[in-house]
Design a protein around this motif. Structure first.
Motif, PDB file in Angstrom:
ATOM      1  N   GLU A   6      40.532 -28.866 -47.962  1.00 19.96           N
ATOM      2  CA  GLU A   6      39.676 -28.527 -46.674  1.00 19.96           C
ATOM      3  C   GLU A   6      38.357 -29.349 -46.616  1.00 19.96           C
ATOM      4  N   TRP A  36      44.848 -20.950 -40.475  1.00 24.44           N
ATOM      5  CA  TRP A  36      43.534 -21.034 -40.835  1.00 24.44           C
ATOM      6  C   TRP A  36      43.096 -19.459 -41.125  1.00 24.44           C
ATOM      7  N   CYS A  95      42.612 -23.122 -45.440  1.00 24.34           N
ATOM      8  CA  CYS A  95      43.800 -23.316 -44.659  1.00 24.34           C
ATOM      9  C   CYS A  95      44.953 -23.184 -45.431  1.00 24.34           C
TER      10      CYS A  95
END
Length: 123
Positions: A6, A36, A95
């Motif tokens: 990320e 997410w 994520c």
């Protein structure tokens, strides 16, 4: 299994915007459902948004209308565009990926995670 990385977090004033990115490597990204999640200090990890391999999307009520999840399979990347940010959006954002048949909001259903990126919204 590959890697998820990320980026895009930072410090922003309330009402501002950020775009988070999550790049996948070592996996067939186009087959993954992507989610997410976020975790604030002292709180459990919570669902934010998800996008299926077929680009169907689902959002938590708390972010609906402010956040948009999208994916670019050519770049092995999933994005989270965050607008109208609020101090309560402050958290580490993660994520995650899975290959379940249906989108899910449960963290335990995701079997592959990135390391997280910090988002801080000042009032």
């Amino acid at each position: 299994q590959g890697q998820l990385v990320e980026s895009g977090g930072g410090l922003v004033q309330a009402g501002g915007s950020l775009r988070l990115s999550c790049v996948a490597s070592g996996r067939t990204f186009s087959r993954d459902n992507m989610g997410w999640f976020r975790q604030a200090p002292g709180k459990e990890r919570e669902f934010v948004a998800a996008i299926s391999w077929g680009a169907s999307t689902y959002y938590a009520d708390s972010v609906k209308g402010r956040f948009t999840i999208s994916r670019d399979n050519a770049k092995n990347t999933v994005y989270l565009q965050m607008n109208s940010l609020k101090p309560e959006d402050t958290a580490v954002y993660y994520c995650a990926a899975n290959r379940q048949l249906l989108l899910t909001t449960t963290p335990g259903a995701y079997d592959f995670w990135g390391q997280g990126t910090q988002v801080t919204v000042s009032s």
